[in-house]
Design a protein around this motif. Structure first.
Motif, mmCIF file in Angstrom:
data_model
loop_
_atom_site.group_PDB
_atom_site.id
_atom_site.type_symbol
_atom_site.label_atom_id
_atom_site.label_comp_id
_atom_site.label_asym_id
_atom_site.label_seq_id
_atom_site.Cartn_x
_atom_site.Cartn_y
_atom_site.Cartn_z
ATOM 1 N N GLU A 252 0.849 -1.188 0.000
ATOM 2 C CA GLU A 252 0.000 0.000 0.000
ATOM 3 C C GLU A 252 0.889 1.244 0.000
ATOM 4 O OE1 GLU A 252 -2.397 1.678 3.611
ATOM 5 O OE2 GLU A 252 -3.623 0.113 2.654
ATOM 6 N N ARG A 253 0.452 2.266 -0.716
ATOM 7 C CA ARG A 253 1.229 3.493 -0.811
ATOM 8 C C ARG A 253 1.534 4.063 0.576
ATOM 9 N NH1 ARG A 253 -1.544 7.018 -4.732
ATOM 10 N NH2 ARG A 253 -3.065 7.313 -3.059
ATOM 11 N N PHE A 254 2.780 4.493 0.769
ATOM 12 C CA PHE A 254 3.199 5.135 2.019
ATOM 13 C C PHE A 254 3.126 6.640 1.803
ATOM 14 C CE2 PHE A 254 7.003 6.366 4.810
ATOM 15 C CZ PHE A 254 6.239 6.421 5.959
ATOM 16 N N ASP A 255 2.127 7.249 2.379
ATOM 17 C CA ASP A 255 1.863 8.667 2.095
ATOM 18 C C ASP A 255 2.882 9.616 2.709
ATOM 19 O OD1 ASP A 255 -0.367 8.201 0.501
ATOM 20 O OD2 ASP A 255 -1.708 8.069 2.226
ATOM 21 N N ASP A 256 3.685 9.129 3.665
ATOM 22 C CA ASP A 256 4.722 9.973 4.263
ATOM 23 C C ASP A 256 6.085 9.761 3.613
ATOM 24 O OD1 ASP A 256 3.082 11.273 6.077
ATOM 25 O OD2 ASP A 256 3.310 9.711 7.601
ATOM 26 N N TYR A 257 6.093 9.170 2.439
ATOM 27 C CA TYR A 257 7.362 8.913 1.739
ATOM 28 C C TYR A 257 8.076 10.230 1.434
ATOM 29 C CZ TYR A 257 10.644 7.187 -1.772
ATOM 30 O OH TYR A 257 11.783 6.878 -2.479
ATOM 31 N N TRP A 258 9.391 10.229 1.609
ATOM 32 C CA TRP A 258 10.182 11.451 1.447
ATOM 33 C C TRP A 258 10.304 11.898 -0.012
ATOM 34 C CZ3 TRP A 258 14.331 11.143 -1.790
ATOM 35 C CH2 TRP A 258 14.859 9.866 -2.049
ATOM 36 N N GLY A 259 10.211 10.951 -0.946
ATOM 37 C CA GLY A 259 10.427 11.275 -2.359
ATOM 38 C C GLY A 259 9.134 11.362 -3.136
ATOM 39 N N GLU A 260 9.205 11.057 -4.426
ATOM 40 C CA GLU A 260 8.021 11.111 -5.281
ATOM 41 C C GLU A 260 7.024 10.043 -4.849
ATOM 42 O OE1 GLU A 260 6.767 10.774 -10.028
ATOM 43 O OE2 GLU A 260 8.881 10.803 -9.438
ATOM 44 N N LYS A 261 5.823 10.455 -4.538
ATOM 45 C CA LYS A 261 4.796 9.520 -4.062
ATOM 46 C C LYS A 261 4.395 8.555 -5.179
ATOM 47 C CE LYS A 261 4.412 11.803 -0.127
ATOM 48 N NZ LYS A 261 5.442 12.843 -0.356
ATOM 49 N N ALA A 262 4.030 7.333 -4.777
ATOM 50 C CA ALA A 262 3.557 6.342 -5.741
ATOM 51 C C ALA A 262 2.296 6.838 -6.426
ATOM 52 C CB ALA A 262 3.287 5.021 -5.030
ATOM 53 N N LYS A 263 2.193 6.595 -7.726
ATOM 54 C CA LYS A 263 1.056 7.081 -8.501
ATOM 55 C C LYS A 263 -0.170 6.181 -8.350
ATOM 56 C CE LYS A 263 3.918 9.407 -11.995
ATOM 57 N NZ LYS A 263 5.208 9.230 -11.295
ATOM 58 N N VAL A 264 0.060 4.917 -7.978
ATOM 59 C CA VAL A 264 -1.032 3.964 -7.778
ATOM 60 C C VAL A 264 -1.060 3.562 -6.307
ATOM 61 C CG1 VAL A 264 -1.957 1.707 -8.419
ATOM 62 C CG2 VAL A 264 -0.825 3.116 -10.147
#
Length: 556
Positions: A252-264
């Motif tokens: 599942e997408r990690f919304d606190d990711y430091w870089g470019e967020k996953a598109k899906v």
């Protein structure tokens, strides 16, 4: 990975891992299927199951494909290429001797469990691996740690190498310093490996409460590595479920990711072990992409409108010879006869996708250190027969192992490739005894133990250094080959200790020439493996290292 590791000859066996079973069914998908209008879930099919959710315990590409989306190392490779770039470290440097490595870390990075990433977290990971005990010291479990950093604080396994890791120091919150005892060609490339990706220190404390165990050759992974919930990295996705019955890992997408967020939002990796079934699943809309497209399917899929990008060549496929399994192979004339009996050009032309190349040495020509001066052994059945006669082996009978239920980037159709080589050898008067074996764990265990006189294996590079290829097999005695030729070992190791890049490249060339002179096995080919995506998908950049980042994927 690189057995797909990766290391191909060192797969982890486990009492709890499931087999590579072909499947044509699809499970319910969070948010709909590939034919529906909900584009929140991307399903990708690989050829095999992951072995662990902790990449430090793994050595295979199918595991790393999954974990790479959730874990990050200090260094990474540029998207779609082989150049090292910053990962969790924005910048890095070493002292002149190549023994002290300084990493300037990214700031404001969080782990999936909310813990903060910093230099202390880096050192917690490296010290965790260095202090492994018991079954964790088995080369089957800690292959990559031992390959890159040597052994452990207290070696318990007699086969464990002398430790090269010395220490890790948190110089300040955002600066980690890693020291090694001797310079190595495996660095800095080794700092990019998934097996050395950084975990949350909080998670590490939970890991340390559980042990890996062994019974004979069977390894049982610790529970945390077989169930989602405990592992925590810093990547754009977090692992939320491993349904072994459906052969699926869900992220599942990690919304606190430091870089470019996953598109899906949701990412699912599903195991479908056969090429044909993977293709059919894509055409039916059950999956959104798959790896290791059969060469014969590339044109068909492209004509139907699917995206079928091809990776650059960065692998080697070879015919291995175990001198301990058949004494006749100790004779150089026999090894040369087998080499000249194989029609490598026919294998490339009939079995590999466009762009496949005949190999002359144990690394592709895309790696610095490839030599134009190696001794070559052209296809010549008559010469092969003559060499066998000279060796007194006109009636040579030999076991030839080949794997089933598998597809590898360098080996798209194992049985077909086996049949062609078997026919070539028989034309030279060699009696071939076929031994079909399930890829994991049977085949990999047998080849690693040196039980197969002839066998088919290969390697996709982990990083762009010649030692990652030839050092994998020929840095010292290895059961897979069963020979001891100090000239070969010295040439390979001399290259690994040279710090100047130009001088190291020249040393690799000399090492390749020494290996070719000895003929430990037959380098067959290098292949550009294809990967396929649905018509409504914007694919990620494809990687020659098979290190695709699926946070780049989107739906059209």
């Amino acid at each position: 990975m690189r057995i797909f590791k990766s290391r191909a000859v060192r797969a982890i066996t486990t009492a709890v891992a499931v087999g590579l079973i072909a499947t044509g069914c699809s499970s319910d998908r969070d948010g709909g299927d590939a034919k529906g209008g909900d584009k929140d879930t991307f399903v990708f099919a690989g050829a095999g199951d992951p072995g662990s959710l902790d990449p430090a315990l793994a050595s295979d590409g199918e595991t790393f494909r999954v974990t790479r989306q959730a874990f990050e190392a200090l260094l990474e490779h540029e998207s779609g290429g082989t150049e090292l770039v910053g990962g969790l470290a924005e910048k890095w440097s070493s002292d002149e001797a190549g023994k002290v490595w300084t990493f300037n870390l990214r700031q404001n990075v969080k782990f999936h469990d909310g813990e903060a990433f910093n230099a202390a977290a880096v050192c917690a990971n490296y010290d965790h691996w260095f202090n492994w005990k018991g079954t964790y010291q088995s080369s089957a479990v800690s292959y990559y740690w031992q390959t890159i950093m040597g052994g452990f604080a207290k070696n318990e396994d007699a086969e464990a190498p002398k430790p090269n890791y010395k220490s890790c120091t948190a110089k300040d919150e955002n600066t980690a310093v890693i020291e090694v005892n001797e310079p190595s060609a495996n660095l800095p490339g080794g700092f990019s490996l998934q097996a050395l990706a950084i975990h949350s220190p909080k998670a590490l404390k939970e890991y340390e409460k559980q042990d890996a165990t062994a019974k004979g050759d069977a390894i049982t992974y610790p529970k945390y590595s077989q169930e989602a919930g405990t592992v925590a990295g810093t990547g754009p996705y977090k692992i939320v479920k491993w349904n072994k019955g459906n052969k699926e890992v869900s992220l599942e997408r990690f919304d606190d990711y430091w870089g470019e967020k996953a598109k899906v939002k949701n990412l699912v990796f599903r195991t479908i072990s056969t090429e044909e079934t993977r293709r059919q699943a894509l055409q039916a809309g059950d999956i959104d992409g798959y790896d290791l497209v059969a060469p014969a399917d590339v044109t068909t899929l492209e004509k139907e409108g699917y995206e079928v990008p091809t990776r650059d060549v960065f692998n080697i496929f070879y015919l291995g010879m175990s001198q301990s399994a058949n004494p006749a192979l100790k004779k150089p004339e026999v090894r040369q006869a087998i080499t000249q009996a194989i029609d490598r050009e026919n294998l490339v032309n009939t079995q590999l996708p466009e762009g496949g190349k005949v190999a002359t040495q144990f690394m592709p020509d895309t790696v610095a250190g490839f030599s134009d001066k190696v001794k070559t052994y052209p296809f010549d059945t008559a010469k092969a027969k003559d060499l066998l006669k000279q060796a007194g082996e006109e009636k040579l009978s030999i076991d030839f192992c080949y794997p089933t239920e598998v597809t590898r980037p360098y080996m798209p159709a194992p049985q077909d490739m086996f049949e062609l080589m078997k026919a070539d050898l028989e034309k030279a008067g060699i009696t071939v005894k076929p031994k079909a074996m399930k890829w994991a764990p049977d085949y990999l265990d047998a080849t690693e133990a040196g039980s197969c006189a002839l066998h088919m294996l290969g390697w996709t590079g982990d990083f762009n250094d010649g030692y990652n290829f030839i050092g994998t097999w020929f840095a010292g005695p290895d059961k897979q080959w069963g020979f001891k030729d100090q000239k070969v070992f010295d040439a390979v190791n001399a290259a690994s200790k040279v710090t100047d890049q130009n001088a190291r490249t020249e040393a690799y060339k000399k090492a390749n020439e020494a290996i070719a002179e000895y003929i430990p096995g037959v380098p067959i080919s290098s292949s550009p493996p294809a990967i396929a995506f649905a018509k409504n998908v914007n694919p990620p950049k494809v990687s020659p290292l098979t290190q695709e980042h699926f946070n780049e994927v989107s739906f059209k």
